[in-house]
Scaffold this active site. Structure first.
Site, PDB file in Angstrom:
ATOM      1  N   PRO A  87       0.923  -1.535  -0.041  1.00 41.89           N
ATOM      2  CG  PRO A  87       0.078  -0.996   2.492  1.00 41.89           C
ATOM      3  CD  PRO A  87       0.930  -2.085   1.471  1.00 41.89           C
ATOM      4  CB  CYS A  96       3.305   1.217 -17.738  1.00 40.24           C
ATOM      5  SG  CYS A  96       4.456   1.891 -18.901  1.00 40.24           S
TER       6      CYS A  96
END
EC number: 1.1.1.22
Length: 442
Positions: free
Chosen positions: A259, A267
């Protein structure tokens, strides 16, 4: 076999230099003469571990040539890679201007059978359009019977590990309906596939979709964990323990379960948006992908919200914040869609001063953020000297190995907002820090 790579940006430079490392003669072409001049002088325009060594070695040994002469490169190469940028357009579709311009150039000079390979990340149907553009150019030259093939060969390169990924990939994917092209592509990649790397052949649309699907899946894992981290914060759980617990499930694995403050780079953001747009063009609903994007945008605001909560006001004009990490991830200087840029922008907008530090990306961040409210440091300790708090946006190893005692002494207040969870909250508390992180505020 000679290779032409059109585009000397990130993908093109890694592709061209890696093929030359395998022993092929490669022409790396770009329309920007300044980039080509720098490369000829051994100046690498991007930061990528191992790339400079590979480029200089193969250029010196004559296998890697940098040029603006696309005619010669096209006419002497069997394999012609299109490796140009496909940024997001205003409607979030992929802007294929550079791809189509490359196809037009190829059609203008092609004089022998060649395989044109789409290495750029492109939407479904792009290879078909590239073939049409080349065929039209050949018709104008009155050589309509000249044979060529167009294949899709998507890249799966991680910034920071691109050379390793190219030479030791998980798989090589080739999309084509031509037996001749497939066999020649097998020969081209034989130095890699001889090490038992899978070589997957599929139709053109499937190959083009596979690249988008892979990036969307990885982005979804990141957004999923960020949602779970929010729940963890609310109930006092430890997201690192949750991460370890689900990562040991062989159906899930550990990759892309960390996280933080969201994904960035060249990308994931644009590819998720482009895939959503591609689906909407055919009236295909994509609620999951849209949620992945929304979670990522929300997560970028997390650190700033924590700062406002800590200091109890939105007017930050009396504060100075040190920011460690500007690149979207370690081992790159890429700041495209980097969460740090949004966070610094919000801090400056609310009146604070920022001391920014990154081992590789200071110059690129400066080009975007400028000098208004932001001062740049190469030394992380100099950056935090006299700052009211430290914000961590990128998990560079040197930040993880920082001397916490020294950090505490240099800060005006021992406060750290950690967007990448690089420290143990219990250790930080025992050391006397006010430590705010993602999903681990125990």
């Amino acid at each position: 076999m000679k290779i032409c790579v059109i585009g000397a940006g990130y993908v093109g430079l890694v592709t061209g230099s890696s093929f030359s490392e395998l022993g092929y003669e490669v022409f790396c072409v770009d329309i920007n003469p300044e980039i080509i001049a720098k490369l000829k002088n051994g100046i690498i325009p991007i930061y990528e571990p191992g790339l400079e060594k590979v480029v200089k070695k193969n250029a010196e040994e004559g296998r890697l040539t940098f040029t603006t002469d696309i005619r010669k490169a096209v006419q002497t190469s069997l394999f012609i890679f299109i490796a140009v940028g496909t940024p997001s357009a205003e409607d979030h579709s992929a802007d294929l201007t550079h791809v189509f311009n490359a196809a037009e150039q190829i059609g203008s000079y092609l004089n022998n059978y060649s395989i044109i390979i789409n290495k750029s990340t492109v939407p479904i149907g792009t290879s078909k359009k590239v073939k049409e553009i080349i065929r039209l150019a050949l018709n104008r030259r009155e050589i309509a019977d000249l044979d060529f093939d167009v294949v899709s060969n998507p890249e799966f390169l991680r910034e920071g590990k691109a050379i390793i990924d190219f030479l030791n990939p998980d798989r090589i994917i080739v999309g084509s309906d031509s037996f001749q092209a497939i066999e020649l592509m097998k020969n081209l990649y034989q130095p890699i596939t001889s090490k038992d790397t899978p070589f997957l052949v599929m139709d053109l649309p499937s190959a083009e979709l596979t690249k988008y699907a892979a990036n969307a899946m990885l982005a979804a894992r990141i957004s999923f964990m960020n949602e779970i981290a929010g729940i963890s914060d609310a109930y006092g759980a430890d997201i690192q323990m949750v991460q370890e617990g689900i990562g040991m499930d062989h159906r899930i694995g550990h990759a892309f379960l960390s996280p933080g403050i969201g994904y960035g780079g060249s990308c994931f953001p644009k590819d998720v948006k482009s895939l959503i747009k591609t689906a909407s063009d055919k009236m295909v609903p994509t609620p999951l992908l849209e949620s992945v994007e929304k979670v990522n945008q929300r997560q970028r605001k997390k650190l700033f919200e924590m700062i406002i909560e800590q200091f109890g006001k939105s007017d930050l004009s009396i504060f100075t914040f040190a920011v460690w990490g500007l690149a979207f991830k370690p081992e790159t200087d890429d700041i495209r869609e980097a969460p740090s840029i949004d966070i610094i922008g919000e801090i400056v907008k609310h009146g604070a001063k920022v001391h920014a530090c990154d081992p590789a990306a200071n110059h690129k961040a400066h080009n975007v953020l400028g000098d208004a409210g932001v001062k740049y440091f190469q030394d992380p300790y100099a950056a935090i000297s006299g700052a009211d708090a430290l914000i961590i946006c990128t998990e560079w190893l040197q930040f993880q190995l920082a001397d916490l005692g020294r950090v505490k002494n240099l800060l005006r207040k021992p406060i750290i907002f950690d967007g990448r969870n690089i420290f143990d909250p219990k250790v930080m508390k025992e050391t006397g820090f006010v430590y705010k992180c993602i999903g681990r505020n125990l």
